[in-house]
Write a protein that holds these residues in place. Structure first.
Motif, PDB file in Angstrom:
ATOM      1  N   ARG A 163      63.591  31.876  17.143  1.00 33.44           N
ATOM      2  CA  ARG A 163      64.236  31.953  18.221  1.00 33.44           C
ATOM      3  C   ARG A 163      64.812  33.366  18.369  1.00 33.44           C
ATOM      4  N   LEU A 164      64.374  34.008  19.436  1.00 32.09           N
ATOM      5  CA  LEU A 164      64.705  35.355  19.665  1.00 32.09           C
ATOM      6  C   LEU A 164      66.133  35.325  20.336  1.00 32.09           C
ATOM      7  N   GLU A 165      66.950  36.299  19.800  1.00 29.75           N
ATOM      8  CA  GLU A 165      68.334  36.278  20.289  1.00 29.75           C
ATOM      9  C   GLU A 165      68.158  37.057  21.578  1.00 29.75           C
ATOM     10  N   ILE A 166      69.285  36.416  22.440  1.00 28.10           N
ATOM     11  CA  ILE A 166      69.483  36.878  23.838  1.00 28.10           C
ATOM     12  C   ILE A 166      69.728  38.412  23.964  1.00 28.10           C
ATOM     13  N   GLY A 167      68.710  39.291  24.869  1.00 33.32           N
ATOM     14  CA  GLY A 167      68.660  40.630  24.935  1.00 33.32           C
ATOM     15  C   GLY A 167      67.760  41.286  24.000  1.00 33.32           C
ATOM     16  N   GLN A 168      67.407  40.584  22.870  1.00 35.54           N
ATOM     17  CA  GLN A 168      66.376  41.472  22.162  1.00 35.54           C
ATOM     18  C   GLN A 168      64.994  41.478  22.582  1.00 35.54           C
ATOM     19  N   VAL A 169      64.154  42.274  22.261  1.00 36.52           N
ATOM     20  CA  VAL A 169      62.976  42.406  22.578  1.00 36.52           C
ATOM     21  C   VAL A 169      61.927  42.372  21.756  1.00 36.52           C
ATOM     22  N   MET A 170      62.274  42.517  20.162  1.00 43.35           N
ATOM     23  CA  MET A 170      61.102  42.515  19.294  1.00 43.35           C
ATOM     24  C   MET A 170      60.758  41.083  18.710  1.00 43.35           C
ATOM     25  N   VAL A 171      59.791  40.609  19.621  1.00 41.51           N
ATOM     26  CA  VAL A 171      59.182  39.331  19.508  1.00 41.51           C
ATOM     27  C   VAL A 171      58.493  39.232  18.166  1.00 41.51           C
ATOM     28  N   HIS A 191      61.862  50.563  16.787  1.00 43.97           N
ATOM     29  CA  HIS A 191      60.697  49.662  16.165  1.00 43.97           C
ATOM     30  C   HIS A 191      60.573  49.525  14.623  1.00 43.97           C
ATOM     31  N   VAL A 205      58.763  32.264  20.423  1.00 45.94           N
ATOM     32  CA  VAL A 205      60.263  32.380  20.256  1.00 45.94           C
ATOM     33  C   VAL A 205      61.175  32.983  21.028  1.00 45.94           C
ATOM     34  N   GLU A 206      60.518  32.953  22.195  1.00 44.05           N
ATOM     35  CA  GLU A 206      61.351  33.517  23.631  1.00 44.05           C
ATOM     36  C   GLU A 206      61.886  32.215  24.196  1.00 44.05           C
ATOM     37  N   GLU A 207      60.989  31.006  24.223  1.00 45.67           N
ATOM     38  CA  GLU A 207      61.420  29.765  24.670  1.00 45.67           C
ATOM     39  C   GLU A 207      61.087  28.677  23.849  1.00 45.67           C
TER      40      GLU A 207
END
Lengths: 296, 283
Positions: free
Chosen positions: B135-143, B97, B36-38
């Motif tokens: 697809r992870l939103e840019i700047g988010q970390v909760m994968v 979290h 989901v990051e790429e």
């Protein structure tokens, strides 16, 4: 102090091989491997793993069956479905939030600190190196990345070195964000493929989001010149400097097998010339060797 | 039947194997892109997207009228996401979290759940493949929550192919856990081998049967093969190092559509996986 972080978004575009090559060119440098999940830089730089430290972060909840009355409160509270019906905690699912620990009426849940990896200060033939290894299936990769970067910075200050070269992780998530905060600039290693372009666009967006200047280097550029043009067009539209192109050549693999940088393997190869040019472009464009960092 | 495709090292060919395998099967397949990051699989499968949805997490929102500034919420939060001041409460949404601790301890009912967007999910179709990616939103970390959301759409009636992210930490675990089989894709290089070993440790920890695809065979050396033999990991397929294949990939095309014989090779790969699973059940 300057720090250049090498990223790519997509894995396998050549970050680590290129970082190793840069390490041999950089002066007054501390090298930092921020890909703590699947670190590979040590396979070329051959650090001596001189100082080994445990990395503790987060906690792991464990139910003491002697004290547990099986009231079920922890099962109800846990948002991560980590408490199994048999009143055991699945350590892989456990987020370490401690809600079950604090709210257990019997105080039956232990919450000891978790050793989730190791980090090292080493010497290499090109200078000192700070690196780490996250334990398998561990959380807190972002925290470990921040930790190795802090240690690299402290080491540079102590040894009066003014440049940190950081090999970053793939992706754009937690460990990547942890690898770029306060950095002088990001170098994106892109490859001329549809996925390479897609993924570098996301890294470029990330660099803009956190306001860290980015540059791009196109690796394997002659594999697909149309895609290389697409990367260049994107870079121009996003105001990202293209600092060079590197030819597609299995020499990277051959040098990796001998645990050498490409310069040590064949200093006169086309690829070696390309990489040296990229390095010079980075230094001249971004004034990495002066105190001025505004105009990147 | 869930087959998760993973690697440890990035760029070894996970997406190539996953997409070509999915397209080669002559039956209904579900494809879940959990990188989901790429996410990249859509670039190759080109599905028609029929539905999009948000992935949200719950973060606290404090009603200052009700709040007595007792600090219980701040004390239980292990992530430093709440700061209780004299007459205000600050919430750092990016650190949260969503464990729900603050809601649980607030005795004044002053904390409400507010939605925060982590990313998006897309559903689509392409011939016999039903497709979902995150697809992870840019700047988010909760994968992991996004991966879990993608996997919540698993159709247990069909073959599900999961394209996993690289690495060995929480995102990979979220993409592998509960799979019936993990197909590890590696390249015969020192980096490939080093990261393969980590991936094998991860799969073993989860206790999932696994096999190996060697991509770019002939590029490096034989160490991956010796390792696989020693560890008794079956090598199910080899894709040769070939500039033609690299070029096909670079244009977003499928190997099975561009080179003869590959559709059959990927079908064979699938048959071998099924055979391994069957043998295992019989044991």
């Amino acid at each position: 102090m300057k720090e250049l972080v090498i990223l790519s978004g997509k894995g396998g575009t050549g970050k680590t091989s290129i970082t190793a090559a840069f390490a041999s060119l950089a002066d007054n440098m501390v090298c930092c491997d921020a890909d703590v999940d699947a670190a590979d830089l040590h396979l070329i730089l051959k650090p001596d793993f001189k100082k080994v430290h445990d990395f503790k972060a987060g906690h792991r909840a464990i139910i003491d069956p002697e004290k547990c009355t099986q009231c079920g409160q922890c099962i109800d509270l846990c948002r991560f479905d980590a408490v199994k019906d048999i009143f055991e905690i699945d350590s892989i699912e456990c987020e370490g939030c401690g809600v079950c620990v604090d709210l257990c009426l019997e105080k039956a849940i232990d919450f000891s600190e978790n050793i989730c990896g190791q980090w090292y200060i080493s010497s290499t033939r090109f200078g000192p190196m700070v690196h780490a290894r996250l334990g398998i299936a561990q959380e807190n990769s972002g925290k470990l990345v921040s930790h190795v970067r802090q240690k690299a910075k402290a080491l540079a200050e102590k040894k009066k070195l003014n440049f940190i070269l950081t090999d970053g992780p793939p992706g754009i998530g937690c460990p990547v964000i942890a690898s770029i905060g306060q950095a002088t600039a990001i170098l994106i290693i892109a490859e001329p493929t549809v996925s390479g372009l897609h993924d570098m666009e996301r890294v470029a967006q990330l660099s803009r989001h956190f306001n860290i200047p980015a540059m791009v280097c196109i690796n394997k550029y002659d594999l697909n010149v149309d895609q290389t043009t697409n990367i260049e067009k994107f870079a121009e539209s996003a105001n990202i400097a293209v600092v060079g192109k590197i030819a597609f050549d299995p020499i990277f693999t051959q040098s990796m097998i001998q645990a050498k940088t490409i310069f040590e393997y064949d200093n006169n190869s086309q690829v070696s010339k390309n990489v040296r040019q990229v390095w010079e472009n980075i230094l001249s464009r971004n004034k990495f060797n002066t105190s001025f960092i505004g105009e990147i | 039947m869930i087959i998760s495709i993973a690697s440890g090292k990035g760029g070894t060919g996970k997406t190539t194997v996953a997409t070509n395998l999915a397209i080669s099967l002559e039956k209904d397949v579900q494809f879940l892109d959990c990188d989901v990051e790429e996410p990249n699989a859509h670039l190759f499968l080109d599905p028609t997207i029929v539905k999009k949805e948000q992935v949200v997490a719950f973060v606290p929102q404090v009603d200052l009228e009700k709040c007595t500034f007792c600090r219980k919420c701040m004390d239980i939060c292990r992530f430093g996401a709440m700061a209780v001041l004299k007459k205000d409460v600050m919430v750092f949404e990016n650190l949260c979290h969503s464990c729900g601790g603050c809601f649980a301890v607030c005795s004044e009912n002053a904390i409400m759940e507010k939605e925060r967007s982590l990313g998006t999910i897309e559903h689509g179709v392409m011939d016999h493949i039903s497709f979902t990616n995150g697809r992870l939103e840019i700047g988010q970390v909760m994968v992991p929550p996004i991966i879990k959301k993608v996997r919540s759409f698993t159709n247990f009636e069909t073959i599900t192919i999961i394209d996993a992210p690289p690495g060995t930490s929480c995102p990979v675990i979220a993409a592998m856990k509960g799979a019936d089989f993990v197909l590890l894709v590696t390249e015969p290089t020192p980096f490939g081998l080093h990261d393969l070993k980590l991936a094998v440790e991860t799969v073993k920890l989860l206790g999932i049967p696994h096999g190996l695809v060697i991509n770019r065979a002939g590029l490096g050396n034989d160490d991956v093969k010796s390792y696989a033999k020693k560890q008794e990991i079956p090598i199910l397929m080899e894709i040769p190092f070939d500039k033609k294949i690299a070029k096909i990939y670079s244009n977003g095309q499928m190997i099975v559509d561009s080179l003869p014989g590959y559709r059959e090779k990927f079908q064979e790969l699938f048959d071998k996986i099924m055979q391994l699973m069957e043998n295992r059940e019989n044991r």
